[in-house]
Design an enzyme around this catalytic site. Structure first.
Site: not given
Lengths: 328, 328, 328, 328
Positions: D76, D107, D130, D132, D134, D176
């Site tokens: 990051r 995202d 990812t 997830d 999402d 999450r």
């Protein structure tokens, strides 16, 4: 530790086996621990002849402990079987300043290493790496435990389809001279019969056993066949024979083949490889050589390479009894 | 929901595939949810003829969602191909009070189900279960996703030994009429060449491709060959041919065989099976029938069984292009 | 073989472990082989008290050799710790005609079995089943080898993400009293540090070790922590401590938990279970009892239950040295 | 194909996911196929700022298709959130002659890429990676399918021990903001209840559901809990709550954690990654940019990055119904 050795080379030879990379890593890291130089030799004895060396340090063996195969590659070398080939290999090592050699491989590789040692008085150490577990002086060769799991999982899958279709399967597994894989997988996968090189069950007893199994209500059967079994027929001929004599059975054949050699090593093989690599290097540093590192009575122990090469790995008689009881 | 149906039967037919048990479980649990009786039919159409039924409730399908194979067994029935056989089957169902039938299987099974429907106006629904993914009306058959993972993991293992020895491997995978498994596994395992039934690469182009790969510095190669490839040679003949024309390569063959059919289903196959089972039962309860439940555009959709049987599953052209780019 | 015994019972007790089902199967099939009746006892000693028995034959143990957990279930019984409870259990066994008992479990289960034997002179045999490998009289308990593979594969996965992010992970693995899993997995997964109950590394040395690893160019690190490690902090406290003292590291924690207990047993555990079951039954049939069956020097051997319960499983010192060399 | 672009860079950003390496490989090999230069950027946007580039060719991505994590690392970057940071990044790219950028990530990474594009009119393409799932504009993100299998296999193992002990387990899985993993794994593992962020089941209904399951004879239960579930309690608090209100249950908790991120990608993820990489590069070569490559209706399709970032991935309502039917 008296330590006059400055540089050690490591190579892999013969058929590859899971755990070879973990053993290479262990040799390299042990050298680093003792501040010894280490060279990786590519493509076994052939690479030794051609001087295909590379300096190896801890970073060179990063992230390989869990990888199948061998990053040093392996090859059979006909040239190394000649005095000229071995002479070249010796010169390559000398030129590189290498003073001792760790050979990870099987029977044939150890024979070559021993011959090399005799001719040039060059210190060698052997680490047994082969999925067949056919080496004297160790209860487990590197890769054997991993192969057992690979094969037992494949047979579990075949069992799924065998019992869905009420079929009989002949599954050929590796093992030309010894039946370790066949016997252990046969017991571990709950096979109905196991054919190994150490014993000739005979076609009649095979049929009888399959008929008994059928009569007892079993609707599917798995017969594990070692490559070198003594019944005198290939798995395909066995299929034909049984279909002819037991019309009630649909028979299928599966030859597991080379996938048995690959895959990420089991925890056992990784730990064993680490232990063997340390012992091989420490033995050299103690001024000794020409031993194979093995696991005997759950301890790392040395066997003279001479004996390792002459001796024969024996099938576990107690397990054969267990197998008889489990398959009845 | 208009619900006049009181009892549904479910059977598996044709080659077994991972996810069939999850589909059986879904059919049974959906019946329980709607307070419908459910009967399991053993050994496919043959069991239907013989009246080999068992009442199934939620407890009957406990702990099977993650099991390979089919607890209902499967068998090919020559008797069901005769009008007499189908008549017997119809009587069995009537006697048992069964009013609709869910068939989990492939093309051949659907053809039989459709014939049965036409003769007796008996409501049938199809759920596509076969690792080959060769059915029109669904992008994914049950078992296909699991088989892709089983095969790609086996090829990963073969890659370990191939690259340790600098060898070329011909790996035969399932797929008599369609190359879905071969194409996807070829791309997924990073194969150097892929031979599928939909295309005849030709021996010249194969050699050319292998030579280019060799020249580019690749020391090992994997060629994935679908059973039904159109090059006109078995994997063993391919081995001989290539060894003759490319002396620099040691070639090996691996026929993966029946282990491709087994194993615990992937999450995808378990979820797909659950969705399909719900839809099959709900469609019947809505008074409709003679559809195959499929996955189209990521949604559960119905295709008339008639169309499913006539149509042809097509290879993904875009993926063939991707494969060309990846293997160049 | 003098054989007066007519009926044997088998139960599993304590924490479940992969291979327990294979051991149950072996006990049952060995009984069948010797024409002895066999009863399965559900839910351990509690089921024995409640008379929760079922006649078991070869078919009862079909297709369980490769299943994790225990089909006989297991439970802790506070009632069995009272004389009244044990009296009831004895009466249940008598009523059922059971003359000997095979207990598959750990330390606590053997203590209960021994007490039972002393009070009622009832023949008992122990088979060590627990993933922790914390039992004297065997180099391997059932489930231990499988757990090593389960854990090493999980740590391999964590390594993927650790090295992608240059992170440090504390991974907690099972082992309250002994560090076998932590030590072997630590070596097998190439961990940078290993914290076990047998040794208190100390926070200073941990930091020092991590700093050295960082300085040597390693960008990610895995520290394996046994549940019962002696450093005096939980994995979460360790995370906080290290983040405070080594700002350059992003630290994460993973507690592997109960998934370590499950899964299909490894080939080793299936074979070991088969061998142990045979030996347990044959020992009873030879008129002996109150032994634990164990693996010592790669052979199946008996240890008086009394000693098994009193003795302590010891960590492999040679492997601790190997670990030191591999992690430096 | 109009092709003025000479050099493309590829980076991975955000949490790592299985299949990222396969996507890197695909981008690199597609560049090679079209004779475009390709640069790998290490450590995401931070590496872009620091000019941490390396020329990549087909050999650079050898043997990575089946590896978890990302060889390009990921990090990051707070600096990239500042105009100064982005300015530096732009200069690094210019200096290196890079004319377009492929970002593999989630995202947040796409938001950064879009901002960068707006400020410098620099062509960017997104590949969704990812576990997830999402992200809007694709039914499957890279790593999602692999994670489903990893998690379902872990829950299968937990089921072994849950049913051996008649226990209830709360298993926390990743997710999450979305419940894709929880919902699919819940259905795939045959969980008794599933708690996801999209729905607040409520404690009363949870208890009711567990009581009904218990009453129906189920002796063990698995409840899958997404990290971001809306019930308002952690898995540990859920355990306490249920133990308080259902004394008959022994409850355990398992937090699967980071192992969900790692592992060798499934065949599906490898193939999807290969397809996405080809499309990303070809889109750039066609003179287009600022799209995310996604899978929609089983086809590779483009969604403007702007929309991908604004949109929301939605839970499958039909699967929620299936889940209700399966868990009743």
């Amino acid at each position: 530790m008296t330590n006059k050795i400055k540089k050690i080379a490591v190579l892999t030879s013969g058929g590859d086996a899971p755990g070879m990379n973990a053993a290479i890593r262990s040799v390299v890291r042990t050298c680093a621990y003792y501040n010894i130089e280490c060279a990786g030799v590519y493509r076994g004895f052939q690479g030794m002849i051609e001087g295909d060396f590379k300096a190896f340090n801890a970073r060179s063996v990063k992230d390989i402990i869990n990888k199948g195969g061998t990053i040093l590659k392996t090859a059979r070398s006909t040239e190394f079987r000649t005095p000229e080939g071995r002479q070249k290999a010796y010169e390559s090592l000398k030129k590189e300043g290498i003073e001792a050699l760790v050979v990870i491989g099987g029977d044939g590789s150890f024979t070559g290493a021993l011959q090399f040692n005799k001719e040039f008085n060059f210190p060698v150490m052997g680490i047994p790496g082969t999925i067949d577990n056919d080496i004297f002086g160790t209860t487990h060769t590197l890769g054997y435990d991993t192969a057992l799991n690979t094969v037992v999982e494949a047979v579990d899958k075949i069992r799924d389809t065998a019992s869905s279709h009420n079929r009989l399967f002949f599954v050929e597994v590796m093992g030309r001279d010894v039946g370790h894989i066949a016997l252990n997988v046969g017991v571990g996968a709950g096979a109905e019969e196991i054919l190994i090189p150490e014993e000739n069950l005979g076609l009649d007893r095979l049929l009888e056993s399959l008929r008994r199994s059928k009569k007892s209500g079993k609707s599917s059967s798995i017969v594990i066949v070692a490559e070198g079994d003594k019944i005198g027929k290939t798995v395909f001929e066995l299929k034909d024979y049984v279909e002819e004599h037991m019309v009630e059975y649909e028979v299928r054949v599966s030859v597991l083949g080379h996938m048995q050699r690959g895959g990420s090593p089991s925890c056992f093989d990784r730990v064993l490889a680490s232990r063997m690599g340390v012992k091989a290097v420490e033995t050299i540093l103690e001024g000794q050589s020409n031993f194979m590192v093995g696991l005997i009575n759950d301890k790392i122990q040395l066997t003279p390479l001479e004996n390792a090469v002459k001796g024969k790995s024996k099938i576990n008689k107690e397990l054969m009894r267990v197998s008889d009881i489990m398959t009845t």
